[in-house]
Design a protein around this motif. Sequence first.
Motif, PDB file in Angstrom:
ATOM      1  N   ILE A   1       0.847  -1.182   0.000  1.00  0.00           N
ATOM      2  CA  ILE A   1       0.000   0.000   0.000  1.00  0.00           C
ATOM      3  C   ILE A   1       0.889   1.239   0.000  1.00  0.00           C
ATOM      4  CG2 ILE A   1      -0.219  -0.166   2.517  1.00  0.00           C
ATOM      5  CD1 ILE A   1      -2.962   1.184   2.222  1.00  0.00           C
TER       6      ILE A   1
ATOM      7  N   SER B   1      -5.425   0.575  -3.236  1.00  0.00           N
ATOM      8  CA  SER B   1      -6.059   0.364  -1.924  1.00  0.00           C
ATOM      9  C   SER B   1      -5.429  -0.821  -1.211  1.00  0.00           C
ATOM     10  CB  SER B   1      -7.562   0.125  -2.092  1.00  0.00           C
ATOM     11  OG  SER B   1      -7.782  -1.046  -2.830  1.00  0.00           O
ATOM     12  N   GLN B   2      -5.679  -0.917   0.091  1.00  0.00           N
ATOM     13  CA  GLN B   2      -5.100  -1.986   0.900  1.00  0.00           C
ATOM     14  C   GLN B   2      -5.778  -3.302   0.575  1.00  0.00           C
ATOM     15  OE1 GLN B   2      -4.952  -1.121   5.076  1.00  0.00           O
ATOM     16  NE2 GLN B   2      -5.203  -3.249   5.630  1.00  0.00           N
TER      17      GLN B   2
END
Length: 345
Positions: free
Chosen positions: A202, A340-341
């Motif tokens: 990330i 995004s994570q």
Amino acid sequence: MLEFLTDYAGFLLKLISVALVIGFLLAVIASGKKKSQPGSLSVTKLNEGYDAMKADLDHQLLDKKVLKDRQKEKKKKEKLEKKAQKKSPQEAVEKKRLYVLDFDGDIKASAVASMREEITAVLSVAKPSDEVVVRLESGGGVVHGYGLAASQLQRIREANIPLTVCVDKVAASGGYMMACVADKIIAAPFAILGSIGVVAQIPNVHRLLDKSLIDVELHTAGKFKRTLTMLGENTDEGREKFKQDLEDTHDLFKRFVSGQRPQLDIENIATGDTWYGSEALENKLIDVVMTSDAYLVSHYGNAEVVQVVYKQPKGMAERLGLSFFSALEQKAVSWIGKLSQSRGY
């Protein structure tokens, strides 16, 4: 006169633009009222294509007399088989059937949407004497997507239908998670297999925002609702929790693989490393070194080989010819997803 034609052309363009907008809006409204359209299932008999290709080559290469003798011999054999079936229909042995499915996996395992329908269709008619062959190509992706894909293949095993997975290029990470469900794994000599590990990344631009005097507020309910963020300042505690989540997911991955293939030395294999087909055989990741083509051809003589493909219904964008915008949207969603994570196999 020229001025009149120019004005008239402008009026027509405006009229066409308005008509297109109205048509688009009406189509959207209609699609909202309409029930979702089912997809379509197509079945291709691969034996017939192979026989036709072979016959064409024989016609081009063989002497006319030899070709004629072969055709006579073939017709005689077919006639004898039909006669034997009519004489003793109860003794007639039904041919084994191979159902061929294709899975070309992306990072989200999107192909599972079609594969689940293909498996449902096959299980409705398949017998334990038949076999399902999945030609699998995937370098892995998100945990939940490939977890679902592997679960779909388990449906075949639970129905007591033999399952063979063929890998010609790559079945790594989530791809291998799917492959290990099979009764038998076949891979080409230079196919890549393994990568039993978990990865997540990330980006973080907090320092850049801090220099620009930009504050980012993140409010959560739950201590570990968000461990790492893209915009906020990450903590050591958050990093440790994130790493622990990866370890837990890796342990789950290892337990799944070792449960499907107990012959594996899982601690030595589950390092995230990969092996080519021949090496994978030595490490018991696969059972046979062979291409999918060779495997299917070896069954053409004694089995009916059919390819089953489920085509998803077209979306609104495709039905209106807006495939460019649809592709653009998918790219944007993919890009955002990468930023995004997420955890992935």
